[in-house]
Design a protein around this motif. Sequence first.
Motif, mmCIF file in Angstrom:
data_model
loop_
_atom_site.group_PDB
_atom_site.id
_atom_site.type_symbol
_atom_site.label_atom_id
_atom_site.label_comp_id
_atom_site.label_asym_id
_atom_site.label_seq_id
_atom_site.Cartn_x
_atom_site.Cartn_y
_atom_site.Cartn_z
ATOM 1 N N ALA A 164 18.284 38.393 -53.661
ATOM 2 C CA ALA A 164 18.496 37.166 -54.424
ATOM 3 C C ALA A 164 17.412 36.983 -55.480
ATOM 4 O O ALA A 164 17.688 36.577 -56.624
ATOM 5 N N PHE A 165 16.167 37.312 -55.116
ATOM 6 C CA PHE A 165 15.060 37.146 -56.055
ATOM 7 C C PHE A 165 15.214 38.074 -57.254
ATOM 8 O O PHE A 165 15.026 37.660 -58.404
ATOM 9 N N VAL A 166 15.547 39.335 -57.011
ATOM 10 C CA VAL A 166 15.722 40.290 -58.110
ATOM 11 C C VAL A 166 16.890 39.860 -58.999
ATOM 12 O O VAL A 166 16.820 39.961 -60.231
ATOM 13 N N GLY A 168 7.157 31.138 -49.941
ATOM 14 C CA GLY A 168 6.786 30.921 -51.339
ATOM 15 C C GLY A 168 7.853 31.372 -52.315
ATOM 16 O O GLY A 168 8.141 30.682 -53.307
ATOM 17 N N VAL A 169 8.452 32.513 -52.043
ATOM 18 C CA VAL A 169 9.492 33.020 -52.939
ATOM 19 C C VAL A 169 10.743 32.155 -52.849
ATOM 20 O O VAL A 169 11.419 31.904 -53.852
ATOM 21 N N THR A 170 11.057 31.668 -51.659
ATOM 22 C CA THR A 170 12.198 30.761 -51.514
ATOM 23 C C THR A 170 11.982 29.502 -52.345
ATOM 24 O O THR A 170 12.906 29.021 -53.019
ATOM 25 N N ALA A 171 10.764 28.971 -52.313
ATOM 26 C CA ALA A 171 10.445 27.784 -53.109
ATOM 27 C C ALA A 171 10.637 28.056 -54.595
ATOM 28 O O ALA A 171 11.194 27.232 -55.339
ATOM 29 N N SER A 172 10.172 29.222 -55.060
ATOM 30 C CA SER A 172 10.309 29.550 -56.483
ATOM 31 C C SER A 172 11.772 29.754 -56.872
ATOM 32 O O SER A 172 12.191 29.373 -57.972
ATOM 33 N N LEU A 173 12.559 30.334 -55.971
ATOM 34 C CA LEU A 173 13.975 30.558 -56.268
ATOM 35 C C LEU A 173 14.726 29.248 -56.455
ATOM 36 O O LEU A 173 15.599 29.135 -57.325
ATOM 37 N N LEU A 174 14.410 28.268 -55.646
ATOM 38 C CA LEU A 174 15.096 26.980 -55.751
ATOM 39 C C LEU A 174 14.890 26.366 -57.129
ATOM 40 O O LEU A 174 15.832 25.860 -57.754
ATOM 41 N N LEU A 175 13.656 26.427 -57.608
ATOM 42 C CA LEU A 175 13.338 25.825 -58.907
ATOM 43 C C LEU A 175 13.917 26.625 -60.065
ATOM 44 O O LEU A 175 14.589 26.083 -60.952
ATOM 45 N N LEU A 179 3.728 30.674 -53.814
ATOM 46 C CA LEU A 179 2.896 31.395 -52.843
ATOM 47 C C LEU A 179 1.647 30.589 -52.482
ATOM 48 O O LEU A 179 1.275 30.495 -51.307
ATOM 49 N N ALA A 180 0.982 30.032 -53.506
ATOM 50 C CA ALA A 180 -0.225 29.243 -53.236
ATOM 51 C C ALA A 180 0.100 28.024 -52.382
ATOM 52 O O ALA A 180 -0.622 27.693 -51.432
ATOM 53 N N GLY A 181 1.207 27.356 -52.705
ATOM 54 C CA GLY A 181 1.599 26.187 -51.934
ATOM 55 C C GLY A 181 1.993 26.536 -50.513
ATOM 56 O O GLY A 181 1.592 25.860 -49.556
ATOM 57 N N ALA A 182 2.751 27.621 -50.359
ATOM 58 C CA ALA A 182 3.194 28.022 -49.024
ATOM 59 C C ALA A 182 2.014 28.438 -48.152
ATOM 60 O O ALA A 182 1.948 28.091 -46.968
ATOM 61 N N GLY A 234 7.620 42.014 -64.676
ATOM 62 C CA GLY A 234 8.605 42.493 -63.716
ATOM 63 C C GLY A 234 8.016 42.939 -62.392
ATOM 64 O O GLY A 234 8.758 43.145 -61.417
ATOM 65 N N GLN A 235 6.699 43.060 -62.317
ATOM 66 C CA GLN A 235 6.095 43.553 -61.084
ATOM 67 C C GLN A 235 6.142 42.548 -59.942
ATOM 68 O O GLN A 235 5.900 42.900 -58.785
ATOM 69 N N LYS A 236 6.472 41.305 -60.236
ATOM 70 C CA LYS A 236 6.680 40.349 -59.144
ATOM 71 C C LYS A 236 7.843 40.799 -58.267
ATOM 72 O O LYS A 236 7.845 40.551 -57.052
ATOM 73 N N MET A 237 8.840 41.476 -58.871
ATOM 74 C CA MET A 237 9.954 42.003 -58.074
ATOM 75 C C MET A 237 9.473 43.113 -57.153
ATOM 76 O O MET A 237 9.860 43.176 -55.975
ATOM 77 N N PHE A 238 8.618 43.993 -57.661
ATOM 78 C CA PHE A 238 8.087 45.078 -56.835
ATOM 79 C C PHE A 238 7.250 44.515 -55.689
ATOM 80 O O PHE A 238 7.239 45.079 -54.589
ATOM 81 N N ALA A 239 6.550 43.396 -55.951
ATOM 82 C CA ALA A 239 5.728 42.780 -54.907
ATOM 83 C C ALA A 239 6.597 42.252 -53.773
ATOM 84 O O ALA A 239 6.317 42.499 -52.595
ATOM 85 N N VAL A 240 7.654 41.531 -54.119
ATOM 86 C CA VAL A 240 8.527 40.956 -53.087
ATOM 87 C C VAL A 240 9.223 42.054 -52.301
ATOM 88 O O VAL A 240 9.272 42.022 -51.061
#
Length: 322
Positions: A11-13, A81-88, A109-112, A183-189
């Motif tokens: 879903a994130f990608v 953290g990624v779920t939170a970012s996806l919602l927004l 991520l920081a908030g989570a 795009g490296q945030k995708m590689f991180a997840v």
Amino acid sequence: MALTFALLATAFVFVCGANDGAALLALAVRHREVPPYAVLAVLLAAVAAGPALFGLTVARTFTDRLLDPTDRRGPLVVLAGVTASLLLVGVLTWRGVPTSITLAVLGGLAGAATGAGAHTAWDTLGGVLVIAAAAPLVGGLLGLLFGRLARRLPTTSRLPVVVRLAHLAAFSGQSLAYAANDGQKMFAVVGVGLASLHGTAGMRTPHWSVLVGLAGVFGAGALFSLRRMARGATFGLLPARPWRLVSAELASAVAVFGSAGVGTPVSMTQSMAAGLVGAGASQGVRRVRWQFALPVLVAWLVTLPASLLTGLVMGGLLRGVT
């Protein structure tokens, strides 16, 4: 856990494709000199080859520098953290307003992590945000410079060919810059999901077959959102002129590549929008349709605090069940 992470990563990608990929393609296809399938192929090839070409230094900023890579709760924190970012980001993308998924992920991520009682490197986050704020300014200034240089080019019968080649070169550079940085945030997840599958902390380098699949999902998201993004606020900033668009592509590529050199994630969509403004302003500030800049600016300003608060809530829920 493994299935949850696989669904989340997919879903994130897809959302990254719908936001970042669609924004890149929407700008590229406005040239009309190059077939859309050609620019799509360039973008997907760059995404798939990103780790092999540039390593994962920027990706590890999300997983190793911002969070504690030895914390066994790391995968759960990333999940929250990624779920939170996806919602927004999903809401903003649906409305055709590209925002910074990088800012959303950093805030989420920081908030989570904070909500879950895990370690958060706030000094690292602060340094990243300073560079992330500087990148669009650099993109805007470069767009202004490249736009002014483009106006000095002589008009010849070969100009259409020159424009086509310049567009391909600029878009290729932009795609590679995206793979090297934003795009490296995708590689991180995906890498955290793979590490979780193998029962280890931190992140693993995705296999080439996983990267090919990642590029396919990214491309599907880009195509799904392309029409909506093309009608969005960013692409109403100025009338489409070939050299303005090439100038904006070059400006954003240089700004994002430069940030990748110091291992700091920045937003391609922010740099690209700033490059468009700079390229338009090279012919006078009245060339820019400033009324379209407001929703983009509001989205950027809202993204970080909103994702941080959402991440805190998700982290608090995670703390309550673990």
